[in-house]
Design an enzyme around this catalytic site. Sequence first.
Site, mmCIF file in Angstrom:
data_model
loop_
_atom_site.group_PDB
_atom_site.id
_atom_site.type_symbol
_atom_site.label_atom_id
_atom_site.label_comp_id
_atom_site.label_asym_id
_atom_site.label_seq_id
_atom_site.Cartn_x
_atom_site.Cartn_y
_atom_site.Cartn_z
ATOM 1 N N PHE A 1 -10.686 1.370 78.163
ATOM 2 C CA PHE A 1 -11.001 1.807 79.615
ATOM 3 C C PHE A 1 -10.610 0.812 80.668
ATOM 4 O O PHE A 1 -10.192 1.139 81.822
ATOM 5 C CB PHE A 1 -12.572 2.145 79.601
ATOM 6 C CG PHE A 1 -13.323 1.234 80.065
ATOM 7 C CD1 PHE A 1 -13.464 0.685 81.063
ATOM 8 C CD2 PHE A 1 -14.088 0.567 78.937
ATOM 9 C CE1 PHE A 1 -14.159 -0.368 81.610
ATOM 10 C CE2 PHE A 1 -14.894 -0.692 79.388
ATOM 11 C CZ PHE A 1 -15.130 -0.875 80.487
ATOM 12 N N LYS B 1 -2.663 7.286 73.449
ATOM 13 C CA LYS B 1 -4.070 7.931 73.322
ATOM 14 C C LYS B 1 -4.896 6.805 73.920
ATOM 15 O O LYS B 1 -5.580 5.927 73.547
ATOM 16 C CB LYS B 1 -4.395 7.983 71.632
ATOM 17 C CG LYS B 1 -5.668 8.776 71.508
ATOM 18 C CD LYS B 1 -7.021 8.788 72.257
ATOM 19 C CE LYS B 1 -7.910 7.573 71.942
ATOM 20 N NZ LYS B 1 -8.920 7.577 72.861
ATOM 21 N N GLU C 1 -10.690 7.736 76.654
ATOM 22 C CA GLU C 1 -11.389 9.230 77.197
ATOM 23 C C GLU C 1 -12.123 8.960 78.594
ATOM 24 O O GLU C 1 -12.550 10.018 78.957
ATOM 25 C CB GLU C 1 -12.239 9.904 76.234
ATOM 26 C CG GLU C 1 -13.471 9.229 75.587
ATOM 27 C CD GLU C 1 -13.088 8.181 74.583
ATOM 28 O OE1 GLU C 1 -12.207 7.465 74.618
ATOM 29 O OE2 GLU C 1 -14.110 8.140 73.612
ATOM 30 N N ARG C 2 -12.186 7.615 78.822
ATOM 31 C CA ARG C 2 -13.170 7.519 80.058
ATOM 32 C C ARG C 2 -12.179 7.518 81.338
ATOM 33 O O ARG C 2 -12.978 7.786 82.424
ATOM 34 C CB ARG C 2 -13.968 6.071 80.024
ATOM 35 C CG ARG C 2 -15.204 6.482 78.885
ATOM 36 C CD ARG C 2 -16.122 5.194 78.908
ATOM 37 N NE ARG C 2 -15.469 4.386 77.806
ATOM 38 C CZ ARG C 2 -16.325 3.278 77.414
ATOM 39 N NH1 ARG C 2 -17.336 2.864 78.073
ATOM 40 N NH2 ARG C 2 -15.745 2.247 76.600
ATOM 41 N N SER D 1 -12.624 -3.069 71.707
ATOM 42 C CA SER D 1 -13.879 -4.003 71.121
ATOM 43 C C SER D 1 -13.301 -4.177 69.824
ATOM 44 O O SER D 1 -12.445 -3.589 68.985
ATOM 45 C CB SER D 1 -14.989 -3.309 71.362
ATOM 46 O OG SER D 1 -14.793 -1.881 70.840
ATOM 47 N N CYS E 1 -10.941 -8.471 79.514
ATOM 48 C CA CYS E 1 -10.835 -9.382 78.113
ATOM 49 C C CYS E 1 -10.282 -10.664 78.688
ATOM 50 O O CYS E 1 -10.676 -11.464 77.839
ATOM 51 C CB CYS E 1 -9.797 -8.727 77.315
ATOM 52 S SG CYS E 1 -8.352 -8.839 77.621
ATOM 53 N N GLU F 1 -20.032 -10.507 73.543
ATOM 54 C CA GLU F 1 -19.345 -10.163 74.494
ATOM 55 C C GLU F 1 -20.374 -9.319 75.533
ATOM 56 O O GLU F 1 -20.798 -8.307 74.964
ATOM 57 C CB GLU F 1 -17.973 -9.348 74.305
ATOM 58 C CG GLU F 1 -17.237 -9.212 75.604
ATOM 59 C CD GLU F 1 -16.079 -8.270 75.116
ATOM 60 O OE1 GLU F 1 -16.225 -7.175 74.038
ATOM 61 O OE2 GLU F 1 -14.923 -8.283 75.725
HETATM 62 P P1 NAD Z 1 -13.589 0.514 72.812
HETATM 63 O O1 NAD Z 1 -13.320 -0.158 71.529
HETATM 64 O O2 NAD Z 1 -14.715 1.321 73.077
HETATM 65 O O3 NAD Z 1 -12.274 1.734 72.838
HETATM 66 C C1 NAD Z 1 -11.162 1.469 72.881
HETATM 67 C C2 NAD Z 1 -10.318 2.656 72.277
HETATM 68 O O4 NAD Z 1 -10.862 2.944 70.966
HETATM 69 C C3 NAD Z 1 -10.436 3.893 72.870
HETATM 70 O O5 NAD Z 1 -9.446 4.800 73.060
HETATM 71 C C4 NAD Z 1 -11.489 4.589 72.328
HETATM 72 O O6 NAD Z 1 -11.291 6.160 72.428
HETATM 73 C C5 NAD Z 1 -11.283 4.519 70.804
HETATM 74 N N1 NAD Z 1 -12.588 4.497 70.099
HETATM 75 C C6 NAD Z 1 -13.829 4.284 70.312
HETATM 76 N N2 NAD Z 1 -14.856 4.414 69.673
HETATM 77 C C7 NAD Z 1 -13.940 4.570 68.381
HETATM 78 C C8 NAD Z 1 -14.419 4.551 67.064
HETATM 79 N N3 NAD Z 1 -15.658 4.516 66.631
HETATM 80 N N4 NAD Z 1 -13.509 4.909 66.115
HETATM 81 C C9 NAD Z 1 -12.172 4.846 66.508
HETATM 82 N N5 NAD Z 1 -11.510 4.540 67.761
HETATM 83 C C10 NAD Z 1 -12.660 4.752 68.593
HETATM 84 O O7 NAD Z 1 -13.089 -0.510 73.875
HETATM 85 P P2 NAD Z 1 -13.457 -0.056 75.447
HETATM 86 O O8 NAD Z 1 -14.927 0.000 75.884
HETATM 87 O O9 NAD Z 1 -12.562 1.045 76.027
HETATM 88 O O10 NAD Z 1 -12.803 -1.374 76.117
HETATM 89 C C11 NAD Z 1 -13.552 -2.692 76.287
HETATM 90 C C12 NAD Z 1 -13.229 -3.581 74.987
HETATM 91 O O11 NAD Z 1 -11.810 -3.789 75.021
HETATM 92 C C13 NAD Z 1 -13.866 -4.968 75.391
HETATM 93 O O12 NAD Z 1 -14.148 -5.167 74.068
HETATM 94 C C14 NAD Z 1 -12.721 -5.799 75.701
HETATM 95 O O13 NAD Z 1 -12.648 -7.367 75.565
HETATM 96 C C15 NAD Z 1 -11.670 -5.018 74.894
HETATM 97 N N6 NAD Z 1 -10.251 -5.574 75.556
HETATM 98 C C16 NAD Z 1 -9.266 -6.569 74.895
HETATM 99 C C17 NAD Z 1 -8.298 -6.892 75.287
HETATM 100 C C18 NAD Z 1 -7.416 -7.864 74.385
HETATM 101 O O14 NAD Z 1 -6.169 -7.536 74.953
HETATM 102 N N7 NAD Z 1 -7.832 -8.393 73.514
HETATM 103 C C19 NAD Z 1 -7.654 -6.255 76.576
HETATM 104 C C20 NAD Z 1 -8.489 -5.371 77.396
HETATM 105 C C21 NAD Z 1 -9.961 -4.906 76.666
#
Ligand code: NAD
Length: 498
Positions: free
Chosen positions: A148, A172, A175-176, A225, A280, A382
């Site tokens: 998101f 994909k 969804e937020r 994450s 991140c 984090e």
């Molecule tokens: P998230 O892991 O909750 O979601 C990321 C994606 O995974 C979304 O598209 C979501 O729909 C999907 N998802 C969520 N739950 C799932 C599950 N149980 N099984 C399969 N898919 C699932 O992350 P977020 O809250 O949207 O974003 C924040 C996180 O992303 C933080 O941890 C941040 O550090 C990380 N991030 C990392 C980078 C990097 O390049 N290292 C860059 C931006 C964000």
Amino acid sequence: MRLIDHVIAGGGPTVGGRRGPVFNPSIGTVQAEVALGDRAVLDRAVAAAQAVQGEWAATNPQRRARVMFEFKRLVEANMQDLAELLASEHGKVVADAKGDIQRGLEVIEFACGIPHALKGEYTQGAGPGIDVYSMRQPVGIGAGITPFNFPAMIPMWMFGVAIACGNAFILKPSERDPSVPVRLTQLMLEAGAPEGVLQCVHGDKEMVDAILDHPAIGAISFVGSSDIANYVYQRGAANGKRVQAMGGAKNHGIIMPDADLDRAVGDLVGAAFGSAGERCMALPVVVPVGEGTAERLIDKLLPEIEALKVGTSLDPAAHYGPVVSAQHKARVEDWIAKCEAEGGQILRDGRNFTPQGHEDGFYVGPTLIDHVTPEMDSYHNEIFGPVLQIVRAADFETALSLPSKHQYGNGVAIFTRNGHAAREFAARVNVGMVGINVPIPVPVAYHTFGGWKRSAFGDTNQHGMEGVKFWTKVKTVTSRWPDGSAEGGNAFIIPTMG
Ligand code: NAD
């Protein structure tokens, strides 16, 4: 209620199926619903991608680049609308939302140079009458699963390079905040990409699992994450796919005693609290080296933090806005409480913070916590909110070891006037991206983005030439055009070049 639908070639609006709420975090209300797709929705998108991918791959790279040029022009022409839409779903302020879009456009600019990036290698005369050449061919159908926190930049990191390389791409997004990814997909079509080259499907775990298991998808890029990144990596790789999966972070800012403190403090405040700490590459940990540095740092930090204005994403005077959801606000506040219980000393408490008139928004005030130690859970994990933890270090070696030993290894920054210390730090620290007097060292688009340890699973980074490698397969051709005079060798031994 407005429905944010999938963008699938030839597909009409979604009828039935699950839906999820899309909030406006500044005021805490649901402003739209997003379709949550399943395998049947993905199958339609994959079929459309398969129908067009061969033709797109056969389109010469210069023509594919022209689509990228036009896409960039269209995004720039729509910048204000896109930024306001992004801000309304994410909660970051509009100026920051423009930065999100701009950093993505820089990858599109890189993709405009794809003909040069795709040139192969050639060896003339590798043996008698023998020439060898290599070419990069698209993987076929690629998919991107994005978080998101950068709903414009991260999709563009992925589809910019993937499409320019000749792949069809299925996005994909989170969804937020799915509206900007939808608009970007529509603008790519308007820019001249044939239908099916870029599609956007929405969903949660069900859709992610469908992508991970779909036999026709060859490569998957994920950012989110760490636990989910690891899951995506394992399941995708077990299904024989190429997977890159970027995870969470806990970046440290090291303040050496000789640092230009006024400048470093300004940089720190922006990097720790900008976008409510939901980056991140944010700096949620500051490591002053020496007790004197710590005291001077805190004296300068506190008034800067007091002066921060937290407001709605549309407030032009706000430094940052709400966090993304009510659940995330509760989670960040729980971490603050946990850090306090672990022995952290709260110098500025952002819990129970509500800007007047926006009592239902998901706000967390800026929080500063001193005397945090590496043993604490709240240091190890984090938090992803506007919370800056101070970990005091006695000397350079201790400061170097903190980010090096941390489970995450995304980014790190050192603030110093000492070139030798900076050079040593950059060479020895066990982290993927390093800033020297640069608080948020996100590499430019023609370099490459990626962390180490639990910040990235898989071995190829985002964008730059690493991105081109990820989205293409190398084919190497060895050819012989003998003049007829040479004698044939013994066909039963492995050929060598003598
Ligand atoms: P998230 O892991 O909750 O979601 C990321 C994606 O995974 C979304 O598209 C979501 O729909 C999907 N998802 C969520 N739950 C799932 C599950 N149980 N099984 C399969 N898919 C699932 O992350 P977020 O809250 O949207 O974003 C924040 C996180 O992303 C933080 O941890 C941040 O550090 C990380 N991030 C990392 C980078 C990097 O390049 N290292 C860059 C931006 C964000």
